[in-house]
Design a protein around this motif. Structure first.
Motif, mmCIF file in Angstrom:
data_model
loop_
_atom_site.group_PDB
_atom_site.id
_atom_site.type_symbol
_atom_site.label_atom_id
_atom_site.label_comp_id
_atom_site.label_asym_id
_atom_site.label_seq_id
_atom_site.Cartn_x
_atom_site.Cartn_y
_atom_site.Cartn_z
ATOM 1 N N THR A 262 0.852 -1.204 0.000
ATOM 2 C CA THR A 262 0.000 0.000 0.000
ATOM 3 C C THR A 262 0.884 1.250 0.000
ATOM 4 O OG1 THR A 262 -1.611 -1.223 1.301
ATOM 5 C CG2 THR A 262 -1.869 1.157 1.234
ATOM 6 N N TRP A 263 0.524 2.209 -0.825
ATOM 7 C CA TRP A 263 1.247 3.485 -0.813
ATOM 8 C C TRP A 263 0.487 4.495 0.053
ATOM 9 C CZ3 TRP A 263 1.686 3.872 -6.864
ATOM 10 C CH2 TRP A 263 2.777 3.114 -7.302
ATOM 11 N N SER A 264 1.221 5.306 0.797
ATOM 12 C CA SER A 264 0.644 6.467 1.481
ATOM 13 C C SER A 264 1.053 7.710 0.707
ATOM 14 C CB SER A 264 1.194 6.588 2.907
ATOM 15 O OG SER A 264 0.754 5.503 3.669
ATOM 16 N N ILE A 265 0.071 8.471 0.286
ATOM 17 C CA ILE A 265 0.371 9.658 -0.531
ATOM 18 C C ILE A 265 -0.165 10.906 0.153
ATOM 19 C CG2 ILE A 265 0.032 10.768 -2.774
ATOM 20 C CD1 ILE A 265 -0.420 8.031 -4.005
ATOM 21 N N LEU A 266 0.686 11.912 0.239
ATOM 22 C CA LEU A 266 0.259 13.226 0.735
ATOM 23 C C LEU A 266 0.088 14.119 -0.484
ATOM 24 C CD1 LEU A 266 1.231 11.933 3.364
ATOM 25 C CD2 LEU A 266 2.251 14.118 3.991
ATOM 26 N N TYR A 267 -1.114 14.615 -0.701
ATOM 27 C CA TYR A 267 -1.365 15.459 -1.864
ATOM 28 C C TYR A 267 -1.476 16.922 -1.454
ATOM 29 C CZ TYR A 267 -3.550 17.793 -5.783
ATOM 30 O OH TYR A 267 -3.811 18.684 -6.804
ATOM 31 N N ARG A 268 -0.786 17.782 -2.183
ATOM 32 C CA ARG A 268 -0.896 19.231 -1.963
ATOM 33 C C ARG A 268 -0.871 19.928 -3.322
ATOM 34 N NH1 ARG A 268 3.460 21.395 1.887
ATOM 35 N NH2 ARG A 268 1.973 20.831 3.517
ATOM 36 N N GLY A 269 -1.992 20.504 -3.711
ATOM 37 C CA GLY A 269 -2.050 21.216 -4.986
ATOM 38 C C GLY A 269 -1.536 22.638 -4.838
ATOM 39 N N SER A 270 -1.901 23.498 -5.783
ATOM 40 C CA SER A 270 -1.327 24.848 -5.762
ATOM 41 C C SER A 270 -2.120 25.832 -4.913
ATOM 42 C CB SER A 270 -1.176 25.375 -7.193
ATOM 43 O OG SER A 270 -2.425 25.368 -7.834
ATOM 44 N N LEU A 271 -3.268 25.417 -4.373
ATOM 45 C CA LEU A 271 -4.048 26.295 -3.484
ATOM 46 C C LEU A 271 -3.167 26.818 -2.338
ATOM 47 C CD1 LEU A 271 -7.599 26.071 -2.415
ATOM 48 C CD2 LEU A 271 -6.011 25.750 -0.545
ATOM 49 N N SER A 272 -3.304 28.089 -2.040
ATOM 50 C CA SER A 272 -2.550 28.641 -0.890
ATOM 51 C C SER A 272 -3.364 29.787 -0.299
ATOM 52 C CB SER A 272 -1.168 29.122 -1.318
ATOM 53 O OG SER A 272 -1.295 30.114 -2.301
ATOM 54 N N SER A 273 -4.426 29.463 0.385
ATOM 55 C CA SER A 273 -5.309 30.495 0.922
ATOM 56 C C SER A 273 -6.111 29.930 2.078
ATOM 57 C CB SER A 273 -6.257 30.975 -0.175
ATOM 58 O OG SER A 273 -6.907 29.883 -0.790
ATOM 59 N N CYS A 274 -6.614 30.845 2.914
ATOM 60 C CA CYS A 274 -7.389 30.402 4.069
ATOM 61 C C CYS A 274 -8.369 31.476 4.496
ATOM 62 C CB CYS A 274 -6.459 30.062 5.226
ATOM 63 S SG CYS A 274 -7.366 29.307 6.600
ATOM 64 N N ASN A 275 -9.475 31.035 5.042
ATOM 65 C CA ASN A 275 -10.494 31.962 5.546
ATOM 66 C C ASN A 275 -10.234 32.369 6.992
ATOM 67 O OD1 ASN A 275 -10.965 29.294 6.308
ATOM 68 N ND2 ASN A 275 -13.157 29.571 6.549
ATOM 69 N N TYR A 276 -9.259 31.756 7.654
ATOM 70 C CA TYR A 276 -8.916 32.111 9.030
ATOM 71 C C TYR A 276 -7.657 32.976 9.048
ATOM 72 C CZ TYR A 276 -12.256 28.935 11.358
ATOM 73 O OH TYR A 276 -13.385 28.329 11.836
ATOM 74 N N ALA A 277 -7.371 33.538 10.203
ATOM 75 C CA ALA A 277 -6.224 34.457 10.312
ATOM 76 C C ALA A 277 -5.369 34.128 11.533
ATOM 77 C CB ALA A 277 -6.731 35.892 10.378
ATOM 78 N N CYS A 278 -4.943 32.895 11.654
ATOM 79 C CA CYS A 278 -4.123 32.489 12.807
ATOM 80 C C CYS A 278 -2.777 33.210 12.765
ATOM 81 C CB CYS A 278 -3.889 30.989 12.781
ATOM 82 S SG CYS A 278 -5.426 30.053 12.671
ATOM 83 N N GLY A 279 -2.380 33.733 13.900
ATOM 84 C CA GLY A 279 -1.152 34.528 13.957
ATOM 85 C C GLY A 279 0.094 33.731 13.618
ATOM 86 N N TYR A 280 0.046 32.398 13.763
ATOM 87 C CA TYR A 280 1.239 31.576 13.546
ATOM 88 C C TYR A 280 1.306 31.005 12.134
ATOM 89 C CZ TYR A 280 -2.521 28.577 15.427
ATOM 90 O OH TYR A 280 -3.734 27.988 15.684
ATOM 91 N N CYS A 281 0.512 31.546 11.221
ATOM 92 C CA CYS A 281 0.409 30.880 9.913
ATOM 93 C C CYS A 281 0.640 31.846 8.755
ATOM 94 C CB CYS A 281 -0.974 30.257 9.785
ATOM 95 S SG CYS A 281 -1.223 29.443 8.204
ATOM 96 N N PRO A 282 1.469 31.462 7.778
ATOM 97 C CA PRO A 282 1.713 32.339 6.627
ATOM 98 C C PRO A 282 0.533 32.427 5.663
ATOM 99 C CG PRO A 282 2.955 30.296 6.403
ATOM 100 C CD PRO A 282 2.293 30.242 7.752
ATOM 101 N N PHE A 283 -0.465 31.563 5.832
ATOM 102 C CA PHE A 283 -1.610 31.588 4.902
ATOM 103 C C PHE A 283 -2.801 32.350 5.447
ATOM 104 C CE2 PHE A 283 0.896 27.802 4.275
ATOM 105 C CZ PHE A 283 1.368 28.093 3.010
ATOM 106 N N ALA A 284 -2.620 32.938 6.631
ATOM 107 C CA ALA A 284 -3.713 33.628 7.304
ATOM 108 C C ALA A 284 -4.340 34.665 6.373
ATOM 109 C CB ALA A 284 -3.187 34.289 8.566
ATOM 110 N N LYS A 285 -5.637 34.517 6.183
ATOM 111 C CA LYS A 285 -6.435 35.451 5.374
ATOM 112 C C LYS A 285 -5.823 35.722 4.007
ATOM 113 C CE LYS A 285 -10.078 36.496 7.866
ATOM 114 N NZ LYS A 285 -11.372 35.983 7.436
#
Ligand code: SF4
Ligand code: SF4
Length: 320
Positions: free
Chosen positions: A2-25
């Protein structure tokens, strides 16, 4: 195998604004989102034709579940016979009813962000998951200013739901010993996440049975090593998968170090709970919860306490 795959596309955005995150808002343009959804659909098509058994974890840069394209894709993936598990990291703010038709392989890695949502509101989202019969873990970043909210959440969540705490490891004085004990009271496995384990030249199953795929289909061994090994959309790509040692000095994220055979974390989480971070037999606690062989208190020279870590390299983000 069995393969374990982590998928991450080109999306880079978020509806939240956590202070510790570069994607905030951060927002994507309509064109960027359209591209991301096309990438996702291509990946889902590839998965549906893949002859292997797969475990999948979607690890977007930001929040993806708020987009209908992701909710539909998750349902579709969860109904594929060779997909043993499909999970996604999410802040749980999305309309969850759309997941009602999902198969039992769907799981959620649901993060609670106390600066963005109240305990009450977050619990109501968890109740919705329970209503839908969905499997999930809940997690939170162990910031000192959030200790009280974290404890309240633990006290009010059903015991059957595992609440993990990610160590905030970016400042030299992250935790005092009594604070570690306090967080262990919430998450008995918190000590697993404290070190940034020494990993250079040590065995790691990534690049062999586990790998990441990006929006273009490029394969890397993990999210922390940039070298491209192949591309899933090219015939015979699996020839690039083989046993490899880790080329990075350290590894401090659950989604990375769980693939290191030395840590034997599959014995704690089970093969099927490893990706979405649900320990086997929870709420029973495994006897190794007190520390791994490489925990700060464990084998000398194997790991250093969280306080010795350096910030993650640019472009690399922890699974908050
Ligand atoms: S930590 Fe998660 S929820 Fe918070 S801003 Fe970043 S991606 Fe969004
Ligand atoms: S950085 Fe972590 S996940 Fe990546 S190869 Fe090294 S040990 Fe494995």
């Amino acid at each position: 195998m069995t393969w374990s795959i982590l998928y991450r596309g080109s999306l880079s955005s978020c509806n939240y604004a956590c202070g510790y995150c570069p994607f905030a808002k951060r927002a994507n343009t309509r064109a960027e989102l359209a591209r991301d959804f096309e990438e996702l659909e291509r990946f889902v098509d590839w998965v549906s034709g893949c002859p292997r058994e797969l475990r999948l974890l979607l690890t977007p840069w930001g929040e993806a579940l708020i987009h209908r394209a992701y909710r539909r894709s998750l349902v579709r993936l969860s109904l594929l016979p060779r997909v043993r598990r499909v999970a996604i990291q999410t802040n749980l703010s999305a309309p969850l009813q759309d997941l009602a038709g999902a198969g039992p392989s769907l799981a959620l890695w649901a993060s609670f962000h106390p600066s963005q949502v109240t305990v009450e509101r977050f619990l109501s989202r968890c109740r919705k998951l329970d209503e839908l019969g969905l499997r999930y873990s809940v997690g939170v970043v162990g910031l000192r200013e959030h200790f009280q909210a974290i404890e309240e959440l633990r006290a009010r969540l059903p015991r059957a739901v595992y609440l993990w705490v990610n160590a905030f490891k970016r400042s030299p004085d992250s935790y005092r010993p009594e604070e570690v004990e306090r967080l262990v009271g919430v998450d008995p496995y918190f000590r697993f996440n404290l070190p940034r384990y020494r990993s250079l030249d040590r065995a790691c199953r990534t690049g062999q049975t586990s790998f990441t795929v990006d929006g273009k289909g490029d394969v890397r061994r993990c999210h922390f090593v940039g070298q491209v090994l192949g591309n899933v959309y090219e015939p015979g790509f699996e020839d690039c998968l083989r046993e490899r040692l880790c080329p990075a000095e350290r590894c401090g994220c659950h989604i990375g170090y769980v693939h290191r055979p030395e840590l034997r974390l599959e014995e704690v989480f089970g093969e099927d709970g490893l990706l979405e971070r649900i320990p086997l037999g929870w709420p029973e606690v495994d006897s190794r919860a007190g520390g791994l062989p490489e925990s700060p208190a464990g084998v000398a020279g194997q790991a250093e306490p969280h306080s010795a870590q350096t910030p993650p390299p640019s472009g690399v983000w922890q699974e908050v």
